[in-house]
Design a protein around this motif. Structure first.
Motif, short mmCIF file in Angstrom:
data_model
loop_
_atom_site.label_atom_id
_atom_site.label_comp_id
_atom_site.label_asym_id
_atom_site.label_seq_id
_atom_site.Cartn_x
_atom_site.Cartn_y
_atom_site.Cartn_z
N ASN A 227 6.81 -6.07 -1.65
CA ASN A 227 6.06 -5.68 -0.18
C ASN A 227 4.78 -5.24 -0.51
OD1 ASN A 227 6.21 -5.78 2.62
ND2 ASN A 227 7.04 -3.62 2.50
N ALA A 228 4.63 -3.85 0.01
CA ALA A 228 3.35 -3.11 -0.49
C ALA A 228 2.73 -3.28 -1.59
CB ALA A 228 3.22 -1.77 0.34
N PHE A 229 3.78 -2.99 -2.81
CA PHE A 229 3.28 -2.88 -4.25
C PHE A 229 2.84 -4.10 -4.83
CE2 PHE A 229 5.80 0.70 -2.92
CZ PHE A 229 5.22 1.79 -3.40
N THR A 230 3.09 -5.20 -4.12
CA THR A 230 2.68 -6.69 -4.62
C THR A 230 1.18 -6.38 -4.97
OG1 THR A 230 4.36 -7.62 -3.21
CG2 THR A 230 2.37 -9.19 -4.08
N SER A 231 0.29 -6.04 -4.15
CA SER A 231 -1.13 -6.02 -4.63
C SER A 231 -1.46 -5.38 -5.98
CB SER A 231 -1.97 -5.40 -3.41
OG SER A 231 -1.50 -4.28 -3.09
N GLN A 232 -0.50 -4.64 -6.59
CA GLN A 232 -0.62 -4.07 -7.81
C GLN A 232 -0.88 -4.83 -8.86
OE1 GLN A 232 2.02 -0.38 -7.59
NE2 GLN A 232 -0.02 0.63 -6.94
N ILE A 233 0.02 -6.07 -8.54
CA ILE A 233 0.27 -7.23 -9.90
C ILE A 233 -0.41 -8.52 -9.27
CG2 ILE A 233 2.20 -5.78 -11.01
CD1 ILE A 233 4.26 -7.29 -9.02
N LEU A 234 -0.61 -8.67 -8.14
CA LEU A 234 -1.02 -10.16 -7.56
C LEU A 234 -2.17 -9.75 -6.54
CD1 LEU A 234 2.09 -12.35 -6.52
CD2 LEU A 234 0.28 -12.84 -8.40
N GLU A 235 -3.12 -10.63 -6.57
CA GLU A 235 -4.10 -10.81 -5.67
C GLU A 235 -3.52 -11.44 -4.37
OE1 GLU A 235 -7.80 -12.11 -6.48
OE2 GLU A 235 -7.99 -10.97 -8.50
N GLU A 236 -3.14 -10.67 -3.26
CA GLU A 236 -2.63 -10.97 -2.19
C GLU A 236 -3.05 -10.13 -0.88
OE1 GLU A 236 -0.58 -13.59 -1.31
OE2 GLU A 236 -0.35 -14.30 -3.41
N ASP A 237 -3.18 -10.88 0.11
CA ASP A 237 -3.68 -10.07 1.41
C ASP A 237 -2.60 -8.92 1.76
OD1 ASP A 237 -4.73 -9.06 3.74
OD2 ASP A 237 -4.63 -10.81 4.90
N ILE A 238 -2.30 -7.98 0.87
CA ILE A 238 -1.32 -6.90 1.20
C ILE A 238 -2.08 -5.66 1.03
CG2 ILE A 238 0.93 -6.22 0.76
CD1 ILE A 238 1.73 -8.75 -0.14
N VAL A 239 -2.04 -4.72 2.05
CA VAL A 239 -2.28 -3.38 1.56
C VAL A 239 -1.25 -2.34 1.82
CG1 VAL A 239 -4.89 -3.69 1.72
CG2 VAL A 239 -3.53 -3.20 4.02
N PRO A 240 -1.20 -1.23 1.45
CA PRO A 240 -0.25 -0.34 1.55
C PRO A 240 -0.52 0.45 2.86
CG PRO A 240 -1.61 0.68 -0.27
CD PRO A 240 -2.06 -0.77 -0.07
N ALA A 241 0.74 0.64 3.76
CA ALA A 241 0.19 1.56 4.74
C ALA A 241 1.42 2.48 4.66
CB ALA A 241 0.60 0.69 6.11
N ARG A 242 0.95 3.99 4.45
CA ARG A 242 1.80 4.95 4.53
C ARG A 242 2.37 5.36 5.63
NH1 ARG A 242 -0.19 9.53 0.10
NH2 ARG A 242 -1.51 9.94 2.30
N GLY A 243 3.72 5.86 5.88
CA GLY A 243 3.93 6.27 7.04
C GLY A 243 4.63 7.61 6.73
N GLN A 244 4.41 8.66 7.69
CA GLN A 244 4.71 10.15 7.52
C GLN A 244 6.11 10.31 8.43
OE1 GLN A 244 3.77 12.19 5.08
NE2 GLN A 244 2.00 10.80 4.54
N VAL A 245 7.28 11.12 8.17
CA VAL A 245 8.27 11.08 9.07
C VAL A 245 8.92 12.69 8.94
CG1 VAL A 245 10.66 10.50 9.35
CG2 VAL A 245 9.07 8.87 8.36
N ILE A 246 9.14 13.07 10.01
CA ILE A 246 9.72 14.54 10.20
C ILE A 246 11.11 14.59 10.86
CG2 ILE A 246 7.54 15.46 9.64
CD1 ILE A 246 7.55 16.41 12.74
#
Length: 372
Positions: A227-246
């Motif tokens: 998923n989001a971590f794919t872009s750390q090992i492959l060049e793909e159109d994927i960026v991380p989107a962090r979400g906060q929860v309480i």
């Protein structure tokens, strides 16, 4: 590190399918491959002891669409793509529930409400004007009649009206992950946490996977469910989107039940175990939330606490839990999953667009069909 005879010959010998990513997409892919090939060796590895991206850190929303999000998505994508993705989410949820059972998932179909206040009055007007047309298309796409209905009354302070979707539900993320993991283990799928992939190369018909443990895993097929971590090992159109929860303390009475959304889904909340879970507000600091770090963002945490007190309860409540998870989106907010063959014997299933609960079963099915 030298591996023992037992490790080499019995734990990681002759891997037919090596899956990277112990999230719900990776686990369901492993299940599908094992069910189709009962004698196959299927191994799932992850850099963490268990999935730490979004699969065990999401809000447990079993949802597929809200009106404001649809209208916003239509500004950036074609109508065909937007409604096709909604159909995939709805189909994915049905597959997930059918496979593992509502009781095992902690699934409850309490419906959802999109909230409109004085701060987004124009958004409400646009949404009301669009309901009939959207309902007509969704009836053709997924066979549900009158998915969205407007109501002018609400129990929340500062609310002008709501749009309800009675077909959406919520589940218990912990129960879901346990159920899927247990199902995979019973089939004979092996899990190994604490192993991070550094690179791979094809040697004849084998994929040699180098890891941070100075161990090279050899597999006939490599499936990336990162998923989001794919872009750390492959060049793909994927960026991380962090979400906060309480999550609040336990309370005797709650102001609401079911799923609730505000501001195009940027704020989302639900009931769980006599508490209210609230997540989102990522739009307050998108640049900082484009991150792989599982850390709090106190600009957003403070906003979530304000929203909890002022917009949901109307008074101050105590917070017992705070955490973050990492979703995978496209660079221009694309949400359609990437399911493809990267090269012979190497496959990718990623970018679930913050809808992993809804899409994981279908995406796992699609990548299994490619691999097989």
């Amino acid at each position: 590190m030298n591996l023992s005879y037992w490790e080499t010959e019995y734990l990681i010998h002759k891997i037919d399918y090596l899956i990277i990513g112990m999230g719900i997409t990776g686990l369901q892919t492993a299940i599908n491959l094992k069910e189709k090939n009962k004698k196959a060796s299927v191994i799932v590895i992850d850099r963490f002891p268990w999935s730490h991206g979004a699969s065990t850190r999401n809000a447990g929303f079993a949802c597929f669409a809200n009106v404001s999000e649809i209208l916003d998505d239509l500004k950036h994508d074609s109508s065909e793509n937007v409604y096709s993705l909604i159909s995939k989410r709805y189909t994915g949820l049905k597959k997930l529930r059918s496979k593992f059972g509502d009781d095992n998932l902690g699934y409850e179909e309490k419906g959802s409400e999109e909230i409109f206040s004085t701060t987004n009055r124009e958004e409400m007007t646009n949404a009301i004007d669009s309901i009939q047309g959207i309902n007509t298309i969704l009836y053709d796409e997924i066979g549900l009649d009158h998915v969205f209905q407007f109501a002018s009354r609400s129990t929340f302070p500062n609310t002008l009206g709501t749009i309800r979707n009675k077909f959406e539900g919520q589940l218990n993320t912990g129960k879901m992950y346990q159920s899927i993991s247990r199902y995979a283990q019973l089939l004979g799928v092996k899990f190994f946490g604490g192993i991070e992939v550094e690179s791979w190369e094809k040697v004849n018909n084998t994929v040699n996977v180098a890891t941070n443990r100075n161990i090279t895993l050899k597999a006939q097929n490599l499936v990336l469910c990162t998923n989001a971590f794919t872009s750390q090992i492959l060049e793909e159109d994927i960026v991380p989107a962090r979400g906060q929860v309480i999550v609040t303390e336990k309370l005797e009475t709650l102001p609401c039940e079911g799923l609730h959304l505000f501001n195009k889904g940027y704020y989302y909340w639900r009931d769980i175990d006599n508490r209210i879970l609230l997540g989102g507000a990522r739009n307050m600091d998108k640049a900082e939330e484009t991150s792989f770090k599982l850390e709090p963002n106190y600009i957003i945490i403070d906003e979530l606490k304000r929203f909890m007190n002022e917009e949901i309860f109307g008074n101050e409540v105590s917070i017992d839990f705070e955490w973050s998870g990492i979703m995978g989106l496209g660079k221009e907010n694309q949400k359609t999953p990437i399911v493809k063959m990267v090269e012979p014997n190497v496959y990718l299933a990623a970018r679930l667009g913050g809808m992993g609960v809804a899409l994981s079963a279908l995406v796992a099915e699609e990548i299994t069909a490619l691999v097989d």
